[in-house]
Design a protein around this motif. Structure first.
Motif, PDB file in Angstrom:
ATOM      1  N   GLY A 187       0.809  -1.161   0.201  1.00 26.24           N
ATOM      2  CA  GLY A 187      -0.131   0.026   0.036  1.00 26.24           C
ATOM      3  C   GLY A 187       0.716   1.236   0.037  1.00 26.24           C
ATOM      4  N   ALA A 196       2.576   8.541   1.003  1.00 30.42           N
ATOM      5  CA  ALA A 196       1.449   8.939   0.875  1.00 30.42           C
ATOM      6  C   ALA A 196       1.542  10.629   0.471  1.00 30.42           C
ATOM      7  N   GLY A 252      -5.164   5.700  -7.043  1.00 33.31           N
ATOM      8  CA  GLY A 252      -5.948   4.909  -7.282  1.00 33.31           C
ATOM      9  C   GLY A 252      -5.746   3.494  -7.778  1.00 33.31           C
ATOM     10  N   GLN A 253      -4.364   3.325  -7.879  1.00 31.58           N
ATOM     11  CA  GLN A 253      -3.861   2.131  -8.461  1.00 31.58           C
ATOM     12  C   GLN A 253      -3.545   1.135  -7.301  1.00 31.58           C
ATOM     13  N   PRO A 254      -3.646  -0.163  -7.477  1.00 31.74           N
ATOM     14  CA  PRO A 254      -3.465  -1.087  -6.153  1.00 31.74           C
ATOM     15  C   PRO A 254      -2.057  -0.896  -5.752  1.00 31.74           C
ATOM     16  N   TYR A 292      -0.940   1.978  -4.114  1.00 34.02           N
ATOM     17  CA  TYR A 292      -0.744   3.050  -3.786  1.00 34.02           C
ATOM     18  C   TYR A 292      -1.839   3.771  -3.026  1.00 34.02           C
ATOM     19  N   GLU A 293      -2.371   2.969  -1.827  1.00 34.83           N
ATOM     20  CA  GLU A 293      -3.199   3.509  -1.221  1.00 34.83           C
ATOM     21  C   GLU A 293      -2.852   4.752  -0.338  1.00 34.83           C
ATOM     22  N   TYR A 307      -1.582   3.945   2.626  1.00 36.83           N
ATOM     23  CA  TYR A 307      -1.565   3.415   3.942  1.00 36.83           C
ATOM     24  C   TYR A 307      -1.474   1.910   3.925  1.00 36.83           C
ATOM     25  N   ASN A 345      -2.491  -1.540   3.511  1.00 37.48           N
ATOM     26  CA  ASN A 345      -3.963  -2.118   2.813  1.00 37.48           C
ATOM     27  C   ASN A 345      -4.066  -3.462   3.335  1.00 37.48           C
ATOM     28  N   ARG A 366      -4.479  -6.074   1.592  1.00 35.04           N
ATOM     29  CA  ARG A 366      -3.813  -7.052   0.782  1.00 35.04           C
ATOM     30  C   ARG A 366      -2.728  -7.710   1.463  1.00 35.04           C
ATOM     31  N   GLY A 408      -0.813   5.218   7.863  1.00 31.19           N
ATOM     32  CA  GLY A 408      -2.290   5.449   7.841  1.00 31.19           C
ATOM     33  C   GLY A 408      -2.624   6.541   8.933  1.00 31.19           C
TER      34      GLY A 408
END
Length: 540
Positions: free
Chosen positions: A71, A76, A85-87, A89-90, A92, A94, A96, A120
């Motif tokens: 993530g 950030a 919006g890419q997996p 690249y949240e 935080y 994530n 997954r 986060g």
């Protein structure tokens, strides 16, 4: 089970932006007696690798996999438009991944944390939501170490908008910091409190990630005073002194060539006496921050020793990236009004530097005194950005105690090592009904127990990417790509066994070797979901 040995405890300590040679046991002049003792009783690692910056490293440490999967594909604070919006690249930690404290808590460990999180910013993304039973945390990547906050508005540079509410205890924001707050002391206090209050029938996993010595450089005046005048000869003199000690300690080879210093700032000899005094003072404060961090580590270790728990505790210490050499005033991300805001709201006069109402950093020349013989510093995929000091102490693995080891290892190896020692199996690809990423790191248990010769064999491949900067390593061979304006914007090739300073580019002499490594990097990028974006170092 009756007669079965007690499961080990774990204490994982992280320094923020600490340089390779800052500790006494790693060639430094800063007073770090507690970490030195752990190092000399334990094992010093000279080829230990992390990500180029803090939050990516912390995500890898706590999950055993790559930060692009976990993530934090980019920090950030610096996600490029192409990455939003890419997996991966949240921004935080994530869903997954499954976090180490989640697995240990499920297996009966008491999980405790005091320190910087940076994975986060909201309660539902805070440490308590990722497996920590008790936690006191700084949520963002940096804050005033004394909790001092000048008035600000929408024009204030983002890096300065840190308030006491950005600390959280368990699931509740801390609205008011106590009188006399100082980050390193607070983290030491709180972890000792949690250890005292813990369920003594259960083993513990304790995580102590400091926000020191990250800027702003601030430390108690009485500690700063101990270093007064110590750095008046400048960063190049310090660099040469430390290089000599690194050689004497056997941490680098006698014939090592150090990469030349790369900096946009003036050489020491060209500075005015006032400029030299201010620069030396920033280094004095930095040293005091490191000493104070070490003092707090000593308090935790002493508590465990008095409780009879230290020798059954696997202790590991590392820095999260290379020393910080950025010139924040020249960083486009922070905007043109950074210096004017500091001039208006802070007192960075010589006698005030280091106090709560000062806000300084020490720049690329002091950073490269700490990363030498490596090339550059934090944020780069060169060795100065990703090779960091690391040490561990665990008397149960006596073969490695009191030794220096030059084997390649990475921060992703810590989670599988701890799980192995705890007797906990990683769930693989599914946990609690959701898909999770498998481990990419490798347990050190065989290496530390003497069953295997090194953590990774010569065929192992590791890749890196952050801010468009790339690297890949297989055995002693490393390929590096640094985009313009900070690099040549082409792949370079180094044999680190002969050239740890990354000085002699062999790209033209070994084209087949370079091509194979580049292919490995593309495989790494595909496996981890790398999305290349505009570098935050590029001017707008």
């Amino acid at each position: 089970m009756p007669g079965s040995p007690a499961r080990p405890n774990f204490l994982v300590i992280v320094a923020d932006d600490l340089g390779f040679s800052d500790l006494g046991a790693f060639g430094g002049e800063i007073a770090t007696p507690n970490l030195d003792a752990l190092a000399l009783e334990g094992l010093r690692l000279t080829d230990f690798h992390v990500a180029p910056t803090c939050s990516p490293t912390r995500s890898m440490l706590l999950t055993g996999t790559d930060h692009h999967i976990a993530g934090i594909g980019s920090m950030a604070e610096a996600i490029a438009p192409e990455q939003i919006g890419q997996p991966g690249y949240e921004g935080y930690l994530n869903e997954r991944v499954v976090a180490l404290p989640e697995l240990l808590r499920e297996a009966g460990y008491q999980t405790l944390m005091a320190g910087k999180w940076h994975l986060g910013l909201t309660p539902e993304l805070a440490p308590h939501a990722r497996g920590f039973e008790r936690s006191f945390s700084l949520l963002p990547g940096a804050a005033n170490h004394y909790g001092f906050e000048p008035p600000y508005d929408e024009s204030t540079p983002g890096i300065l908008k840190s308030t006491p509410a950005l600390y959280i205890e368990d699931d509740q924001f801390v609205e008011q910091l106590p009188e006399g707050f100082y980050s390193s002391d607070a983290f030491g206090d709180r972890l000792i409190q949690y250890l005292k209050e813990r369920d003594q029938a259960r083993p513990f996993f304790a995580y102590l990630p400091f926000s020191a010595p990250h800027w702003p450089l601030q430390a108690p005046a009485e500690v700063v005073a101990k270093y007064r005048g110590h750095y008046d000869a400048g960063p190049e003199a310090l660099r040469q002194e430390r290089l000599q000690r690194l050689k004497q300690l056997g941490l680098v080879a006698e014939d090592v060539q150090a990469h030349p210093v790369l900096a946009l700032t003036q050489e020491w000899e060209r500075l005015t006496p006032q400029q030299r005094a201010i620069s030396a003072r920033t280094m004095e404060v930095y040293a005091a921050m490191v000493e104070r961090m070490d003092w707090n580590i000593g308090r935790v270790v002493d508590y465990l020793r008095r409780q009879g728990q230290l020798d059954n505790t696997f202790v590991i210490f590392l820095s999260d990236n290379g020393a910080e050499g950025a010139l924040l005033e020249a960083f486009p991300k922070f905007g043109p009004n950074l210096q004017s805001f500091l001039d208006q709201h802070y007192d960075n006069s010589l006698d005030n530097i280091g106090n709560a109402n000062s806000y300084v950093w020490y720049g690329p020349r002091w950073a490269q005194a700490a990363t030498a013989p490596s090339r550059l510093f934090k944020a780069f995929t060169t060795q100065g950005g990703i090779r960091v000091p690391a040490l561990l102490r665990y008397p149960e693995l006596r073969r490695q105690q009191g030794q220096i080891d030059h084997s390649f290892a990475t921060v992703m190896d810590i989670t599988p090592t701890i799980l192995d020692l705890a007797g906990v199996r990683h769930p693989g690809s599914r946990w609690r009904g959701r898909e999770v990423a498998p481990l990419r790191g490798k347990s050190w248990l065989g290496w530390l127990s003497g069953e295997t010769g090194a953590p990774h064999d010569e065929h192992h491949v590791t890749g890196w990417e952050l801010f468009g900067m790339r690297a890949v390593r297989k055995g002693p061979w490393k390929a590096v790509y640094i985009p313009a304006p900070l690099g040549p914007e082409s792949w370079q090739l180094y044999d680190l066994s002969k050239d740890p300073g990354e000085i002699h580019d062999l790209a033209k002499h070994e084209p087949a070797k370079l091509a194979a490594l580049i292919e490995h990097w593309h495989e790494y990028a595909e496996e981890t979901g790398v999305v290349l974006g505009r570098s935050p170092f590029q001017p707008d």
